[in-house]
Scaffold this active site. Sequence first.
Site: not given
Lengths: 370, 388
Positions: B10, B104-105
């Site tokens: 993350d 973003d993950e």
Amino acid sequence: MFSVTCEQHTLYEKVQLVSRGVSGRSTQPIQNNIFLQAAADNLILVATDMEFIGVKTTMAVEAAEEGTITVPARILTDLAGRLPPGPVSLAADESNSLKITGKHSDFDIRGLPADDFQQLPELDDPTSFSMTQADLLDILDRTVFATSTDETRPILTGTLLKISGKKLETVATDTYRLALYESLLASEVQRDQEAIISRRPLVELQRILDPDAEEEAEIHISQNQVEFVVGGTVIGSRLIDGQFVNYPKVIPTGGDKKITVKCDELASALDRALVVARQDAYRVVLRAKGETLTVSAKSQDVGEAEETLEISLEGDEAEIAFNAEFMLDMLGAIDSEELLIELSGPLNSGLLRPADDENYLYVLMPMQIM
Amino acid sequence: MNKRIIVHADLDAFFASVEQAENPQYRNQPVIVGRTTGRGVVSAASYEAREFGVHSAMPMWQARQLCPHAIFVPVNGELYKRYSDHTTQVFLSYTPRVEPVSIDEAYLDISGTEKLFGPPLEVARQIKQKIKGDLNIIISIGLSSNRLLAKMASDWNKPDGLVWICDEQLPDVLDELPVCRLSGIGQVTQQRLSCMGISKIGQLRGIPLELLEKEFGKLGLHLYKASRGQGSAEVREYQDQQGRKQVSEEITLQQDSRDLHYLRMRLLSMAANLARRLREQRSLGKTVTLKLRFSNFKTITRSITLQHPTDNWQMMYKAAEELLDKMDLGAQRVRLVGLGLSNLSDGTGVSQLSLFDDGPVQAYKLDRACDQIVERFGNGAITQARLL
């Protein structure tokens, strides 16, 4: 040499302001410093990367001794923000260190001699004009966002200011969309002038302009430099060298399908459609038919979105795909009730403008409908 | 199945961190990313800004009130995509099982990579270092035996966290955590649980399955399992998520040849066919691969990746011709020629037309007009003059 007393909160505010002139990438360490000059009852603060931006501001202080010094911008900002409210005194000695004294604090910050600090040169024979801060902010808000961030074409990272007589044209484009705002100056300029100005000084300018201020903003443009004077602050920059793109030729004239839609409604519909469209390069498809406009988006991963809006449509039905972010950028910059969208074909650019303002137009190139 | 080791990666305060990495003067400053004009909400806030109570999804005006001295930056999607793509490449250098769930993950399955890269924690450290080194942004990593726990682990110690929840710690390690930390529990569920006097995961585990199912329907089973740290450990291979892999064509020449002109014409004809196939299936290709087999059956392939994905035969042919020209055939005769398009997409990110270059529009119109002619009058009704 150099000794002043001032208020912590004013110092912090001003130091923060000028530190925006530091790029952090300068090859000369001293240009990462803030230049401080005590003169009469003023403290002058300057920071510049010598290329894109220079910021200079003045604050009233009690100056015990006149003099100059430079200290690292980051350290000074960090410290000024952490000092408690109240009087702060700054004093420099021959060893080029700055003594900062607060209520319970004593700091000695290593600086560099001011003689080595470079500032943007004085403007040579500039064209000058002024306007209200509200007007200048409006012009910038409606154009600067459309500049390109692609450093390989420096011209497009800038905004064009083209002044002829009383007319000021402000243009920005990233080749996908183009924003053009025409405004009238209070009086004719001495000499027509064109300037392509980097994004950075303009963004900083947007930050400091106060739409409620009575004092006007001054703009001075020379052959290779620009300066904006707002209150006690000067923001300067070297101009981007070169010929701006031939923008008049891309402004469409033959849009025979005219859609009128409520800005608020369109903005919220796009905002929601973006949840899906974000996964597909922000693409939304607009379909205008009769009295409805549908805004739809589709993504293999997320799913589908469809929004329906009431519109008035002149001409045939129309279908076109746009980047929703590009539309929202424009909608965010205007405060009109209604938006006019003129279209000719699905592969031709569309013309967007506020229904109540002919001076602002936004040309948007479509995305292919696959 | 062997015990799986699932990683949840993350990127911390991603948009704001990218802005800070790109603009050194923003470092250690409160940075707020979001639409800066008009009606906007905060897309991301740096940790410095969060100290003032700013968080994502907050209206911009409120953020301005809480943190007036922050640096406000407009969203630069393309830039964040570039950073995100780079992190995906870093992940892929450790395992093909990489499943991005947002910009973003991502989930990674690093089971069985020990012999190559060392123990799991070491892999996680390497990934963190590589991303910090390459991009100057920080990432929180959680490891565990399934996705649910890996995500909780990455959440444990943000920013820059590295936490491994081992099976031995289960289920006690979850007991004191609020139920909202379990994925799939939103505000509504949280409120309903709170009405039942349940705020912590330990309490949730005390509720029998029947009661949860009665109260929450299908979600009940998920709550029951989640409170015990049970969840899916499946992470799909990155390639499988990228859709149809390629289109290609090859022909064995009637006579082995080293006549460059002849070879070029074969490529041109294949490029035209492949382009039409791509248009039919509404996809675009980005990587062009040329394959040559010589008289001695030695086979070579060469690829080139285009700047933009395309379904246009001219772009493909130009790339193929370039590849052919770079090969030194010498005295060898070619027996088979093949052309392939891979790295296929559904048009994402490519189709924005330009105001100042109408080449792509003209090519697009021409291709579609030709398709219509072929559809109506059959194959061969229209073709490149050079092929006649």
